[in-house]
Design an enzyme around this catalytic site. Sequence first.
Site, PDB file in Angstrom:
ATOM      1  N   CYS A 112      33.335 -55.315  67.534  1.00  0.00           N
ATOM      2  CA  CYS A 112      32.374 -55.690  66.481  1.00  0.00           C
ATOM      3  C   CYS A 112      31.182 -54.735  66.401  1.00  0.00           C
ATOM      4  O   CYS A 112      30.418 -54.773  65.433  1.00  0.00           O
ATOM      5  CB  CYS A 112      31.894 -57.119  66.684  1.00  0.00           C
ATOM      6  N   HIS A 241      25.854 -57.841  61.593  1.00  0.00           N
ATOM      7  CA  HIS A 241      27.270 -58.132  61.829  1.00  0.00           C
ATOM      8  C   HIS A 241      27.498 -59.604  61.497  1.00  0.00           C
ATOM      9  O   HIS A 241      26.776 -60.488  61.985  1.00  0.00           O
ATOM     10  CB  HIS A 241      27.626 -57.831  63.296  1.00  0.00           C
ATOM     11  N   ASN A 271      34.586 -63.782  60.785  1.00  0.00           N
ATOM     12  CA  ASN A 271      34.151 -62.602  61.543  1.00  0.00           C
ATOM     13  C   ASN A 271      35.272 -61.553  61.504  1.00  0.00           C
ATOM     14  O   ASN A 271      36.337 -61.779  62.055  1.00  0.00           O
ATOM     15  CB  ASN A 271      33.854 -63.041  62.983  1.00  0.00           C
TER      16      ASN A 271
HETATM   17  O1  UT7 Z   1      31.343 -60.804  67.264  1.00  0.00           O
HETATM   18  C1  UT7 Z   1      30.998 -61.726  68.245  1.00  0.00           C
HETATM   19  C2  UT7 Z   1      32.109 -62.751  68.299  1.00  0.00           C
HETATM   20  N1  UT7 Z   1      31.745 -64.025  68.810  1.00  0.00           N
HETATM   21  C3  UT7 Z   1      31.073 -64.951  68.125  1.00  0.00           C
HETATM   22  O2  UT7 Z   1      30.601 -64.781  67.039  1.00  0.00           O
HETATM   23  C4  UT7 Z   1      30.933 -66.312  68.759  1.00  0.00           C
HETATM   24  C5  UT7 Z   1      29.563 -66.675  69.117  1.00  0.00           C
HETATM   25  N2  UT7 Z   1      29.516 -68.079  69.467  1.00  0.00           N
HETATM   26  C6  UT7 Z   1      29.528 -69.070  68.549  1.00  0.00           C
HETATM   27  O3  UT7 Z   1      29.552 -68.781  67.365  1.00  0.00           O
HETATM   28  C7  UT7 Z   1      29.459 -70.506  69.012  1.00  0.00           C
HETATM   29  O4  UT7 Z   1      29.267 -70.533  70.411  1.00  0.00           O
HETATM   30  C8  UT7 Z   1      30.725 -71.305  68.644  1.00  0.00           C
HETATM   31  C9  UT7 Z   1      30.800 -71.462  67.132  1.00  0.00           C
HETATM   32  C10 UT7 Z   1      31.964 -70.606  69.131  1.00  0.00           C
HETATM   33  C11 UT7 Z   1      30.659 -72.692  69.263  1.00  0.00           C
HETATM   34  O5  UT7 Z   1      29.484 -73.336  68.855  1.00  0.00           O
HETATM   35  P1  UT7 Z   1      28.680 -74.173  69.917  1.00  0.00           P
HETATM   36  O6  UT7 Z   1      27.422 -74.611  69.244  1.00  0.00           O
HETATM   37  O7  UT7 Z   1      28.571 -73.364  71.158  1.00  0.00           O
HETATM   38  O8  UT7 Z   1      29.589 -75.393  70.133  1.00  0.00           O
HETATM   39  P2  UT7 Z   1      29.168 -76.726  70.842  1.00  0.00           P
HETATM   40  O9  UT7 Z   1      28.660 -76.411  72.217  1.00  0.00           O
HETATM   41  O10 UT7 Z   1      28.271 -77.485  69.954  1.00  0.00           O
HETATM   42  O11 UT7 Z   1      30.515 -77.481  70.956  1.00  0.00           O
HETATM   43  C12 UT7 Z   1      31.429 -77.162  71.903  1.00  0.00           C
HETATM   44  C13 UT7 Z   1      32.454 -78.265  71.791  1.00  0.00           C
HETATM   45  C14 UT7 Z   1      33.485 -78.249  72.892  1.00  0.00           C
HETATM   46  O12 UT7 Z   1      33.872 -79.589  73.145  1.00  0.00           O
HETATM   47  P3  UT7 Z   1      33.335 -80.374  74.429  1.00  0.00           P
HETATM   48  O13 UT7 Z   1      33.815 -79.562  75.595  1.00  0.00           O
HETATM   49  O14 UT7 Z   1      31.840 -80.381  74.300  1.00  0.00           O
HETATM   50  O15 UT7 Z   1      33.966 -81.720  74.304  1.00  0.00           O
HETATM   51  C15 UT7 Z   1      34.644 -77.550  72.245  1.00  0.00           C
HETATM   52  O16 UT7 Z   1      35.890 -77.928  72.792  1.00  0.00           O
HETATM   53  O17 UT7 Z   1      33.151 -78.091  70.558  1.00  0.00           O
HETATM   54  C16 UT7 Z   1      34.539 -78.030  70.828  1.00  0.00           C
HETATM   55  N3  UT7 Z   1      35.137 -77.115  69.896  1.00  0.00           N
HETATM   56  C17 UT7 Z   1      35.604 -77.483  68.689  1.00  0.00           C
HETATM   57  N4  UT7 Z   1      35.655 -78.668  68.068  1.00  0.00           N
HETATM   58  C18 UT7 Z   1      36.202 -78.698  66.831  1.00  0.00           C
HETATM   59  C19 UT7 Z   1      35.305 -75.776  70.031  1.00  0.00           C
HETATM   60  N5  UT7 Z   1      35.897 -75.271  68.955  1.00  0.00           N
HETATM   61  C20 UT7 Z   1      36.102 -76.312  68.101  1.00  0.00           C
HETATM   62  C21 UT7 Z   1      36.657 -76.401  66.822  1.00  0.00           C
HETATM   63  N6  UT7 Z   1      36.687 -77.610  66.226  1.00  0.00           N
HETATM   64  N7  UT7 Z   1      37.153 -75.325  66.184  1.00  0.00           N
END
Ligand code: UT7
Length: 314
Positions: A112, A241, A271
Amino acid sequence: MSIGISGLGIYAPKKIVTNDDLSKLVDTNDEWIYSRTGIRQRHVAEGEEDTLYMALEASKVAIQDANINPQDIDFIICSTVTREYAFPSVAALVQKALEIPSIPAFDMGPACGGFAYVLATAESYVKSGLAKKVLCICSEKLSDIIDWTDRNTCVLFGDAAGAVIIEENPSQATILKTIIGGDGAYGELLRMEKIGDKPPVVRMDGMGVFKSAIRIMDEQVREVCASAGKTIEDIDLLVPHQANARIMSAVAERLGIPVEKTYMNVAHYGNTSSVSVLLALADAKKEGILKEGMLVACPVLGAGFTWGASLLQY
Ligand code: UT7
């Protein structure tokens, strides 16, 4: 010496996959994806649309936009982490397909962070006299390296390609400054992992990447402005990005840049790694948001970590 962009082209695959489509594959839903990422849909390549095909389509548009012939190009660089084969490079195959007589052509894989890396490399070659007209391509078929059973990652990414022509006395935008950097100490946060005898797939510590991306892209914008003798207040448009709308909003907020001056099209493409800034610049131009005379800052961050920022005077 003024070096910069004389032509820009993009290509997005025909097939669109919505968040609702993904909810049939993994346990997710549109509300979760949109509220956490700002993504509504992504383009996913199929059939002939491989990394080379998309690279070629974007290159043809960039060449036409620059009003030059393919034969005028004397250097090709391609940023990709999804080329089909280790060699020949995508850059070499583009050179062959466009019937450009023998020239230097190579690929790089800063993920990226690719936009800043291709720009810095092309600018250096032009500055040194080793090249006059560089075709810089970013092409990523991330759908090939995603684990479509992992909801943590499969909802985030999309496929696309973009290309620019970099030369002296550019017709569209001058590169006032590009800086690049990186640190392999962050490697574990976003990596490829091989499980069993299956091909390696993307694995990510989402929150780890999230927090680092905000801090580092903020620092990169400050550094590129300082080294070009500009202030944050001079920036007319922030085009980061396009990883996640929350990351981009947080970077803008830390910099004190109003959200109206921050361009985002992650909702449409997801992304797309090294391609994302090119898609954003092309769409911002098409929508009349990016105008002549604007100072545009483009911070990037990717796996490695790689990072960087460009300051473009349109
Ligand atoms: O170029 C760089 C590439 N990387 C990125 O851009 C990613 C950067 N990170 C992010 O964008 C965020 O960390 C995410 C969008 C990936 C996740 O957001 P978050 O605010 O960290 O999520 P959260 O902590 O509010 O929620 C995590 C929970 C987990 O469940 P438990 O363990 O709390 O029960 C995940 O299993 O959300 C769950 N989860 C989902 N639920 C529904 C993870 N992915 C999904 C999904 N749908 N697709």
